[in-house]
Design an enzyme around this catalytic site. Structure first.
Site, PDB file in Angstrom:
ATOM      1  N   GLU A  43       0.820  -1.218   0.000  1.00  0.00           N
ATOM      2  CA  GLU A  43       0.000   0.000   0.000  1.00  0.00           C
ATOM      3  C   GLU A  43       0.858   1.274   0.000  1.00  0.00           C
ATOM      4  OE1 GLU A  43      -3.675   1.640   2.806  1.00  0.00           O
ATOM      5  OE2 GLU A  43      -2.426  -0.016   3.491  1.00  0.00           O
ATOM      6  N   LYS A 113      -8.913   3.631  -2.768  1.00  0.00           N
ATOM      7  CA  LYS A 113      -9.483   3.042  -1.553  1.00  0.00           C
ATOM      8  C   LYS A 113     -10.812   3.711  -1.198  1.00  0.00           C
ATOM      9  CE  LYS A 113      -7.913   2.048   3.170  1.00  0.00           C
ATOM     10  NZ  LYS A 113      -6.749   2.238   4.062  1.00  0.00           N
ATOM     11  N   CYS A 150      -6.343  -2.536   1.764  1.00  0.00           N
ATOM     12  CA  CYS A 150      -6.271  -2.654   3.218  1.00  0.00           C
ATOM     13  C   CYS A 150      -7.637  -2.696   3.904  1.00  0.00           C
ATOM     14  CB  CYS A 150      -5.398  -1.531   3.770  1.00  0.00           C
ATOM     15  SG  CYS A 150      -4.894  -1.787   5.490  1.00  0.00           S
TER      16      CYS A 150
END
Length: 175
Positions: A43, A113, A150
């Site tokens: 990430e 994200k 994540c």
């Protein structure tokens, strides 16, 4: 497709974008030498997971930045897909983003994200608004690929939306 090999590049980000670029290019070459069809970065590889830094905006890069273009070019050179992560600069707040380049260096998928944390400094980041799926052309054949980053994985609906859109592989970079 018989096999689709993903190299999970488990490495720690360096002190600068230049260091991360050099290290990332070398690790992609290693992944290719080991038979990978796709290399997946941790990430926010461009700067490391640096949401607590006061210069967050300055660390963000545009999608046409030399950092990303180097991985696009390497994907074409190696004939291997590369999923590179970065802090994306935008007119609004920067986003935690992954772009997947196919083995010809073409952008196959870009995802930001969706589920950012409301606690801590991650609340400074902008959010994506969808879970796209794209066909990725690999030497092993075409594969439908999606991504979540994540914290997105904590929400079952993220994977469900990707599956309903046809994803066969879900890439999940984490810090």
């Amino acid at each position: 497709m018989k096999y689709f090999r993903v190299a999970l590049l488990q490495m720690t980000a360096g002190a600068s974008q230049a260091e991360n670029l050099e290290k990332g290019l070398a690790w992609c070459r290693r992944a290719k030498a080991m038979g990978a069809d796709l290399a997946l970065f941790p990430e926010m590889w461009s700067c490391g997971y640096a949401v607590e830094r006061p210069d967050l905006e300055a660390l963000a890069i545009r999608r046409d930045a030399p950092f990303l273009l180097a991985f696009r070019d390497l994907a074409a050179e190696l004939e291997m897909a590369i999923a590179v992560t970065y802090l994306e600069r935008r007119d609004q707040a920067p986003r935690n983003t992954v772009t997947v380049f196919d083995r010809f260096g073409r952008e196959a998928l870009t995802y930001a994200k969706v589920h950012t944390c409301d606690f801590g400094d991650e609340k400074k980041l902008g959010r994506g608004d969808r879970f796209p799926v794209a066909q990725l052309n690999t030497a092993a054949g075409p594969v439908q690929v999606g991504a979540m980053i994540c914290y997105d994985r904590e929400f079952p609906e993220s994977a469900r939306l990707l599956m309903l859109a046809g994803a066969e592989i879900i890439l999940v970079p984490n810090a």
